[in-house]
Design a protein around this motif. Structure first.
Motif, PDB file in Angstrom:
ATOM      1  N   TRP A 180      -5.444  -8.717   4.961  1.00 36.32           N
ATOM      2  CA  TRP A 180      -4.034  -9.016   4.706  1.00 36.32           C
ATOM      3  C   TRP A 180      -3.871  -9.095   3.194  1.00 36.32           C
ATOM      4  O   TRP A 180      -4.353 -10.017   2.560  1.00 36.32           O
ATOM      5  CB  TRP A 180      -3.646 -10.335   5.359  1.00 36.32           C
ATOM      6  CG  TRP A 180      -2.159 -10.595   5.413  1.00 36.32           C
ATOM      7  CD1 TRP A 180      -1.297 -10.600   4.366  1.00 36.32           C
ATOM      8  CD2 TRP A 180      -1.388 -10.868   6.576  1.00 36.32           C
ATOM      9  NE1 TRP A 180      -0.031 -10.869   4.790  1.00 36.32           N
ATOM     10  CE2 TRP A 180      -0.049 -11.037   6.156  1.00 36.32           C
ATOM     11  CE3 TRP A 180      -1.696 -10.994   7.941  1.00 36.32           C
ATOM     12  CZ2 TRP A 180       0.983 -11.338   7.042  1.00 36.32           C
ATOM     13  CZ3 TRP A 180      -0.665 -11.296   8.817  1.00 36.32           C
ATOM     14  CH2 TRP A 180       0.656 -11.455   8.366  1.00 36.32           C
ATOM     15  N   MET A 181      -3.201  -8.108   2.613  1.00 36.25           N
ATOM     16  CA  MET A 181      -3.079  -8.041   1.163  1.00 36.25           C
ATOM     17  C   MET A 181      -1.622  -8.190   0.727  1.00 36.25           C
ATOM     18  O   MET A 181      -0.737  -7.496   1.233  1.00 36.25           O
ATOM     19  CB  MET A 181      -3.617  -6.709   0.633  1.00 36.25           C
ATOM     20  CG  MET A 181      -3.624  -6.615  -0.896  1.00 36.25           C
ATOM     21  SD  MET A 181      -4.273  -5.046  -1.517  1.00 36.25           S
ATOM     22  CE  MET A 181      -2.858  -3.969  -1.277  1.00 36.25           C
ATOM     23  N   THR A 182      -1.384  -9.118  -0.198  1.00 43.19           N
ATOM     24  CA  THR A 182      -0.077  -9.299  -0.802  1.00 43.19           C
ATOM     25  C   THR A 182      -0.083  -8.611  -2.161  1.00 43.19           C
ATOM     26  O   THR A 182      -0.754  -9.064  -3.085  1.00 43.19           O
ATOM     27  CB  THR A 182       0.247 -10.798  -0.971  1.00 43.19           C
ATOM     28  OG1 THR A 182       0.181 -11.439   0.312  1.00 43.19           O
ATOM     29  CG2 THR A 182       1.633 -10.997  -1.563  1.00 43.19           C
ATOM     30  N   ALA A 183       0.652  -7.494  -2.268  1.00 43.06           N
ATOM     31  CA  ALA A 183       0.654  -6.757  -3.530  1.00 43.06           C
ATOM     32  C   ALA A 183       1.430  -7.505  -4.609  1.00 43.06           C
ATOM     33  O   ALA A 183       1.073  -7.458  -5.791  1.00 43.06           O
ATOM     34  CB  ALA A 183       1.255  -5.368  -3.318  1.00 43.06           C
ATOM     35  N   GLY A 184       2.517  -8.194  -4.208  1.00 40.06           N
ATOM     36  CA  GLY A 184       3.285  -8.969  -5.178  1.00 40.06           C
ATOM     37  C   GLY A 184       3.725  -8.151  -6.378  1.00 40.06           C
ATOM     38  O   GLY A 184       4.293  -7.070  -6.243  1.00 40.06           O
ATOM     39  N   LYS A 185       3.427  -8.649  -7.587  1.00 41.16           N
ATOM     40  CA  LYS A 185       3.910  -7.983  -8.805  1.00 41.16           C
ATOM     41  C   LYS A 185       3.147  -6.703  -9.123  1.00 41.16           C
ATOM     42  O   LYS A 185       3.504  -5.993 -10.069  1.00 41.16           O
ATOM     43  CB  LYS A 185       3.845  -8.936  -9.989  1.00 41.16           C
ATOM     44  CG  LYS A 185       2.452  -9.335 -10.438  1.00 41.16           C
ATOM     45  CD  LYS A 185       2.546 -10.260 -11.646  1.00 41.16           C
ATOM     46  CE  LYS A 185       1.174 -10.612 -12.198  1.00 41.16           C
ATOM     47  NZ  LYS A 185       1.280 -11.527 -13.357  1.00 41.16           N
ATOM     48  N   GLY A 186       2.138  -6.390  -8.339  1.00 39.74           N
ATOM     49  CA  GLY A 186       1.488  -5.095  -8.504  1.00 39.74           C
ATOM     50  C   GLY A 186      -0.023  -5.150  -8.493  1.00 39.74           C
ATOM     51  O   GLY A 186      -0.619  -6.021  -9.122  1.00 39.74           O
ATOM     52  N   VAL A 187      -0.619  -4.225  -7.752  1.00 42.34           N
ATOM     53  CA  VAL A 187      -2.069  -4.103  -7.704  1.00 42.34           C
ATOM     54  C   VAL A 187      -2.406  -2.638  -7.413  1.00 42.34           C
ATOM     55  O   VAL A 187      -1.648  -1.940  -6.733  1.00 42.34           O
ATOM     56  CB  VAL A 187      -2.680  -5.034  -6.627  1.00 42.34           C
ATOM     57  CG1 VAL A 187      -2.240  -4.625  -5.228  1.00 42.34           C
ATOM     58  CG2 VAL A 187      -4.204  -5.056  -6.718  1.00 42.34           C
ATOM     59  N   GLN A 188      -3.490  -2.186  -7.960  1.00 46.70           N
ATOM     60  CA  GLN A 188      -3.981  -0.843  -7.655  1.00 46.70           C
ATOM     61  C   GLN A 188      -5.273  -0.989  -6.872  1.00 46.70           C
ATOM     62  O   GLN A 188      -6.162  -1.739  -7.282  1.00 46.70           O
ATOM     63  CB  GLN A 188      -4.228  -0.049  -8.941  1.00 46.70           C
ATOM     64  CG  GLN A 188      -4.700   1.374  -8.684  1.00 46.70           C
ATOM     65  CD  GLN A 188      -4.464   2.299  -9.858  1.00 46.70           C
ATOM     66  OE1 GLN A 188      -3.327   2.625 -10.166  1.00 46.70           O
ATOM     67  NE2 GLN A 188      -5.527   2.709 -10.515  1.00 46.70           N
ATOM     68  N   HIS A 189      -5.354  -0.299  -5.744  1.00 50.11           N
ATOM     69  CA  HIS A 189      -6.576  -0.427  -4.946  1.00 50.11           C
ATOM     70  C   HIS A 189      -6.955   0.904  -4.320  1.00 50.11           C
ATOM     71  O   HIS A 189      -6.185   1.869  -4.325  1.00 50.11           O
ATOM     72  CB  HIS A 189      -6.422  -1.542  -3.893  1.00 50.11           C
ATOM     73  CG  HIS A 189      -5.653  -1.144  -2.672  1.00 50.11           C
ATOM     74  ND1 HIS A 189      -5.935  -1.656  -1.425  1.00 50.11           N
ATOM     75  CD2 HIS A 189      -4.615  -0.287  -2.490  1.00 50.11           C
ATOM     76  CE1 HIS A 189      -5.105  -1.146  -0.540  1.00 50.11           C
ATOM     77  NE2 HIS A 189      -4.296  -0.319  -1.152  1.00 50.11           N
ATOM     78  N   SER A 190      -8.173   0.920  -3.819  1.00 56.08           N
ATOM     79  CA  SER A 190      -8.740   2.114  -3.206  1.00 56.08           C
ATOM     80  C   SER A 190      -9.219   1.753  -1.807  1.00 56.08           C
ATOM     81  O   SER A 190      -9.782   0.680  -1.586  1.00 56.08           O
ATOM     82  CB  SER A 190      -9.910   2.625  -4.053  1.00 56.08           C
ATOM     83  OG  SER A 190     -10.610   3.648  -3.372  1.00 56.08           O
TER      84      SER A 190
END
Length: 208
Positions: free
Chosen positions: A107-117
């Motif tokens: 369960w991921m909260t991106a919120g103000k921004g995240v970059q993921h793979s």
């Protein structure tokens, strides 16, 4: 009056209602692995980098050597990823990395921004690597869109599985990821921003 208001066929992308932004369903019958986490099969004839055609029962998606989705950004919403079969290798701009699958949920909260793979490693070299993943994108309220990004792992053994049987003997199993069903409550939602990142680093022996 019937409880069902309307029936429509599922297309792509799926039509959704707020707070549901997007639903993705990936089922692939990957072949044996090549020992480098990729498929032990020719990639000839595939649109590498944009391979969404179900050729020979599987796809590379945006991967070039390993199937999956290389680094990409998210902002202003949450993703709930249920890896029912196979594995997912996660890494992100927060410095976290880990592997989950076979019933685990992220369960991921991106919120103000995240970059993921999100890559799909094919570990088995002596047998096929079946894969099944379901992901939901949830909109964040306006006043929560710029919260610090974070995520929580819900490991398979921690997620309640509730079995029901109706009067005709038909059985149904419900995997409870969020909310409450009868007297059973799902695992808690994501922790304090940043706290889960440190937990993941500890789990996978990464530097703090």
């Amino acid at each position: 009056m019937a409880a069902i208001i309307k029936i429509k066929p599922l297309g792509f992308p799926w039509e959704t209602s707020d707070p549901f932004l997007f639903c993705a369903y990936h089922e692939d019958q990957y072949p044996k692995g090549n020992g480098k986490l990729g498929p032990d099969a020719s990639l000839e004839g595939r649109n590498i980098g944009q391979d969404f055609t179900l050729k020979d029962g599987w796809r590379m998606y945006h991967g070039t050597k390993i199937p999956g989705f290389p680094a990409h950004p998210h902002r202003g919403f949450e993703t709930v990823t249920i890896a029912q079969k196979g594995l997912v290798d996660h890494s992100d701009s927060l410095g976290a990395a880990g592997r989950f699958g076979n019933g685990d949920v992220q369960w991921m909260t991106a919120g103000k921004g995240v970059q993921h793979s999100e890559m799909f490693p094919l570990l088995h070299t002596e047998k096929k690597n079946p894969f099944l993943l379901f992901q939901i994108w949830l909109n964040l309220p306006r006043d929560k869109k710029m919260v610090e990004p974070h995520f929580k792992m819900l490991w398979s053994e921690e997620v309640p599985k509730i079995k029901k049987q109706d009067e005709h003997g038909y059985a149904t199993e419900v995997t409870l990821i969020a909310g409450k069903l009868d007297d059973i409550t799902a695992p808690s939602q994501p922790l304090i921003p940043g706290q889960q990142i440190q937990i993941m680093k500890s789990l996978y022996g990464l530097s703090k």
